[in-house]
Write a protein that holds these residues in place. Structure first.
Motif, PDB file in Angstrom:
ATOM      1  N   MET A   1      28.298  37.891  23.070  1.00  0.00           N
ATOM      2  CA  MET A   1      26.880  38.063  22.819  1.00  0.00           C
ATOM      3  C   MET A   1      26.051  37.179  23.721  1.00  0.00           C
ATOM      4  N   SER A   2      26.623  36.044  24.135  1.00  0.00           N
ATOM      5  CA  SER A   2      25.840  35.122  24.956  1.00  0.00           C
ATOM      6  C   SER A   2      25.645  35.641  26.370  1.00  0.00           C
ATOM      7  N   VAL A   3      26.461  36.631  26.766  1.00  0.00           N
ATOM      8  CA  VAL A   3      26.311  37.181  28.104  1.00  0.00           C
ATOM      9  C   VAL A   3      24.981  37.909  28.257  1.00  0.00           C
ATOM     10  N   ILE A   4      24.414  38.348  27.160  1.00  0.00           N
ATOM     11  CA  ILE A   4      23.128  39.045  27.229  1.00  0.00           C
ATOM     12  C   ILE A   4      22.018  38.120  27.698  1.00  0.00           C
ATOM     13  N   TYR A   5      22.165  36.831  27.452  1.00  0.00           N
ATOM     14  CA  TYR A   5      21.148  35.877  27.903  1.00  0.00           C
ATOM     15  C   TYR A   5      21.181  35.705  29.419  1.00  0.00           C
ATOM     16  N   ILE A   6      22.277  36.050  30.021  1.00  0.00           N
ATOM     17  CA  ILE A   6      22.391  35.989  31.486  1.00  0.00           C
ATOM     18  C   ILE A   6      22.132  37.363  32.107  1.00  0.00           C
ATOM     19  N   ALA A   7      22.705  38.400  31.516  1.00  0.00           N
ATOM     20  CA  ALA A   7      22.613  39.737  32.089  1.00  0.00           C
ATOM     21  C   ALA A   7      21.205  40.326  31.993  1.00  0.00           C
ATOM     22  N   LEU A   8      20.520  40.087  30.911  1.00  0.00           N
ATOM     23  CA  LEU A   8      19.192  40.678  30.729  1.00  0.00           C
ATOM     24  C   LEU A   8      18.177  40.152  31.738  1.00  0.00           C
ATOM     25  N   PRO A   9      18.065  38.832  31.943  1.00  0.00           N
ATOM     26  CA  PRO A   9      17.121  38.370  32.981  1.00  0.00           C
ATOM     27  C   PRO A   9      17.492  38.852  34.375  1.00  0.00           C
ATOM     28  N   ILE A  10      18.773  38.918  34.682  1.00  0.00           N
ATOM     29  CA  ILE A  10      19.187  39.415  36.002  1.00  0.00           C
ATOM     30  C   ILE A  10      18.812  40.884  36.153  1.00  0.00           C
ATOM     31  N   ALA A  11      19.019  41.673  35.111  1.00  0.00           N
ATOM     32  CA  ALA A  11      18.661  43.091  35.162  1.00  0.00           C
ATOM     33  C   ALA A  11      17.153  43.267  35.307  1.00  0.00           C
ATOM     34  N   LEU A  12      16.385  42.469  34.593  1.00  0.00           N
ATOM     35  CA  LEU A  12      14.923  42.556  34.709  1.00  0.00           C
ATOM     36  C   LEU A  12      14.460  42.139  36.097  1.00  0.00           C
ATOM     37  N   LEU A  13      15.089  41.121  36.660  1.00  0.00           N
ATOM     38  CA  LEU A  13      14.748  40.676  38.011  1.00  0.00           C
ATOM     39  C   LEU A  13      15.050  41.762  39.034  1.00  0.00           C
ATOM     40  N   LEU A  14      16.213  42.378  38.939  1.00  0.00           N
ATOM     41  CA  LEU A  14      16.582  43.448  39.870  1.00  0.00           C
ATOM     42  C   LEU A  14      15.660  44.661  39.723  1.00  0.00           C
ATOM     43  N   ALA A  15      15.307  44.993  38.505  1.00  0.00           N
ATOM     44  CA  ALA A  15      14.399  46.119  38.286  1.00  0.00           C
ATOM     45  C   ALA A  15      13.019  45.821  38.854  1.00  0.00           C
ATOM     46  N   THR A  16      12.555  44.594  38.682  1.00  0.00           N
ATOM     47  CA  THR A  16      11.261  44.200  39.235  1.00  0.00           C
ATOM     48  C   THR A  16      11.281  44.265  40.756  1.00  0.00           C
ATOM     49  N   LEU A  17      12.362  43.791  41.365  1.00  0.00           N
ATOM     50  CA  LEU A  17      12.478  43.855  42.823  1.00  0.00           C
ATOM     51  C   LEU A  17      12.504  45.297  43.316  1.00  0.00           C
ATOM     52  N   ALA A  18      13.169  46.171  42.583  1.00  0.00           N
ATOM     53  CA  ALA A  18      13.219  47.576  42.973  1.00  0.00           C
ATOM     54  C   ALA A  18      11.837  48.214  42.904  1.00  0.00           C
ATOM     55  N   VAL A  19      11.092  47.918  41.864  1.00  0.00           N
ATOM     56  CA  VAL A  19       9.739  48.474  41.733  1.00  0.00           C
ATOM     57  C   VAL A  19       8.841  47.926  42.834  1.00  0.00           C
ATOM     58  N   ILE A  20       8.927  46.640  43.120  1.00  0.00           N
ATOM     59  CA  ILE A  20       8.124  46.045  44.194  1.00  0.00           C
ATOM     60  C   ILE A  20       8.489  46.678  45.532  1.00  0.00           C
TER      61      ILE A  20
END
Length: 51
Positions: A1-20
């Motif tokens: 469950m603790s992996v979500i604290y690492i994976a979620l911010p990385i996924a949001l960062l990658l999605a933000t970079l893709a949109v930019i």
């Protein structure tokens, strides 16, 4: 469950970079003409006359 604290911010960062990146490419006009570059390769080059 603790992996979500690492994976979620990385996924949001990658999605933000893709949109930019997408918004940047649209503003620069890279998606304005999608057909001409694909057809340009099929056109014949001009032949230089021989001397």
């Amino acid at each position: 469950m603790s992996v979500i604290y690492i994976a979620l911010p990385i996924a949001l960062l990658l999605a933000t970079l893709a949109v930019i990146g997408f918004v940047w490419s649209v503003r620069e006009g890279q998606l304005d003409d999608l057909e001409t570059p694909a057809v340009r390769i099929l056109e014949d080059d001009k032949v230089k006359p021989k001397r």
